[in-house]
Design a protein around this motif. Sequence first.
Motif, short mmCIF file in Angstrom:
data_model
loop_
_atom_site.label_atom_id
_atom_site.label_comp_id
_atom_site.label_asym_id
_atom_site.label_seq_id
_atom_site.Cartn_x
_atom_site.Cartn_y
_atom_site.Cartn_z
N GLU A 99 0.91 -1.16 0.03
CA GLU A 99 -0.21 0.05 0.04
C GLU A 99 0.96 1.48 -0.16
O GLU A 99 0.59 2.17 -0.85
CB GLU A 99 -0.91 0.02 1.27
N PHE A 100 1.82 1.17 0.96
CA PHE A 100 2.64 2.26 0.82
C PHE A 100 3.55 2.72 -0.33
O PHE A 100 3.69 3.75 -0.91
CB PHE A 100 3.65 2.10 2.07
N ILE A 101 4.14 1.39 -0.81
CA ILE A 101 4.93 1.59 -1.96
C ILE A 101 4.11 2.19 -3.26
O ILE A 101 4.59 2.98 -4.03
CB ILE A 101 5.38 0.08 -2.55
N ASN A 102 2.86 1.70 -3.39
CA ASN A 102 1.91 1.99 -4.35
C ASN A 102 1.60 3.57 -4.35
O ASN A 102 1.65 4.41 -5.50
CB ASN A 102 0.75 1.06 -4.47
N ILE A 103 1.22 3.99 -3.07
CA ILE A 103 1.19 5.51 -2.83
C ILE A 103 2.39 6.34 -3.26
O ILE A 103 2.18 7.22 -4.08
CB ILE A 103 0.79 5.68 -1.56
N ILE A 104 3.55 5.74 -2.77
CA ILE A 104 4.81 6.64 -3.10
C ILE A 104 4.86 6.67 -4.65
O ILE A 104 5.12 7.61 -5.34
CB ILE A 104 5.87 6.04 -2.41
N LYS A 105 4.93 5.48 -5.41
CA LYS A 105 5.02 5.28 -6.71
C LYS A 105 3.83 6.12 -7.47
O LYS A 105 4.33 6.80 -8.39
CB LYS A 105 4.84 3.94 -7.19
N ALA A 106 2.76 6.15 -7.05
CA ALA A 106 1.62 6.73 -7.73
C ALA A 106 2.04 8.47 -7.53
O ALA A 106 1.72 9.09 -8.59
CB ALA A 106 0.29 6.56 -6.96
N CYS A 107 2.35 8.71 -6.59
CA CYS A 107 2.91 10.39 -6.52
C CYS A 107 3.92 10.76 -7.41
O CYS A 107 3.85 11.65 -8.02
CB CYS A 107 3.43 10.57 -5.17
#
Length: 537
Positions: free
Chosen positions: A348-356
């Motif tokens: 979840e965290f990784i996807n949020i960072i990547k999406a940003c």
Amino acid sequence: MVIFLDLKKAIELSIKNIIKEGLTDIFDRPFEVEVLSKNVFFQKKIIEEVLTCIKGGTVMGLGVSSIDYVLMPKNSAFNFRKCALMQPHDTIKFLAIVLQLAEVIEKARIPISQKRIFSYRFKPNNGYLFNKNYTITSFKAEVSKRAKHKRVKLIVACDIANYYERLNLHRLQNILLSIGCERNIVNLINELLLFWSNRDSYGLPVGSNASRILSEANLIGVDNYLLSMHVDFIRFVDDYRFFAPDASTAHYWLTILINRLGQEGLSINMSKTKIEPSSRYKTDFDRQITTSKSKKSKNPFIIIAGYGGTVPTRFRTLPNSERIKLESLDIRQALNDVNNNTLVESSEFINIIKACIAQEKYSLLLDVLPNIRKYLQLTPYYIDAVVKFSNHFLEKEVTKIKEHFSKELKSNQFLPEYLAISYIKLLGTKPFDDKFLLLDYFRKLRRDSGAYVGRILLDSLYELVEREDVLEIRKGFSRSDLWEKRQIVRIVNEHLEDDEKRPWIKNIRQIESKEIFLLEVAEPTKPKKKKIRSRKK
């Protein structure tokens, strides 16, 4: 015919490989590697010195240091991997010794043509050690390919629990001897590993290419046994995949592996073992393979965290396919979900960072900060992303990020080492740099703070310090470890004038007369002058 690599050639290959790939894939590339790569005269000096040490045939004669360890996060909360922090000189020696046996080990493995074993197939080329066509990517491609066979209905996925840590050194010694390796070399490797393990009889240093070669040798018997029992399998390091026609066969093959690993004192990780329909692998891995093929690499093969189950610590460039997928993610909703949960999955965290990054909404990375404590192991990954895209932040956003991690560094007396390293790196990098905080942290640094914290502090201060700071840092030389001492000498050389530094450097050369890398930092090796013989009339 058994072929052993000549010792001098093994040392030369060891040096070439370290210049190409660094000392380890765990920690950042240290300046010592550049010192080695830029001076051919120093390389010759190293070759001569290492040759003499290894020819002595004893651990005492090798003159190696004990290994320090740093706990690095794995892919589940509160789970860590013990990573070796090995001195540059010792890394060269260890790899050179093992490289003498690499050809023998490779020939004893299941032939590459059978496409069973995809990890670290020895094929040296231009300083690289392993076949570029056999990697984690080709392993996943083979999984996808075999999953499409009509007879394959189920796929078993399992790995060996704590493989590097639980590897029995005496069994490894016997395996190497059984495949025809030179006894004197095997015994030296065994004694060296026992020395590093404090006579514990278990464990390979994590992060070294030498350890990778030995870890593959250790599974030769297991792989051959599975083949003799007609198990349809492939492997990458400690990660196995079985391709079964039905459930009973899948369970039977898994039992075979468990029993055979037990003979080696090893076991599988039951919590990560899965038996799934082959259809799941057909689509998922096809997508990953297409993505991987679209990437272009400057190097033919670079080791990137060759150990299963590690949390990413570096933000890597997003391939177009992943970027497109992430553009549809509702970042604010994802952040809201994180806010409402006590614990968060790493993905979840990784996807949020990547999406940003993918959506170029860099300011939203600041909204992750209040929740980073819910998965602290991802802090290095977050910080790496923030540093790489720092030019997209407003001044007030830079200040907020800097203040957050400054507070974390100052307020936590018993900070886990991997977090301290990450915070220090950030605060030593522009525009987040804070020289005064780092200097103060250096003054108060406890010797039990960790094996690598002091060195990272000095690395971060290298470009920030001025003369008065250097004079203060220099006073700490006598109580510093080797990693710190080399950087202190480098800082002194860079920031002090010749007249001020020369007497101190001369004194250090006398005190540390056996530390070859430190001496090189103090004064680079020059070509030996040829003696001119006078002719008698």
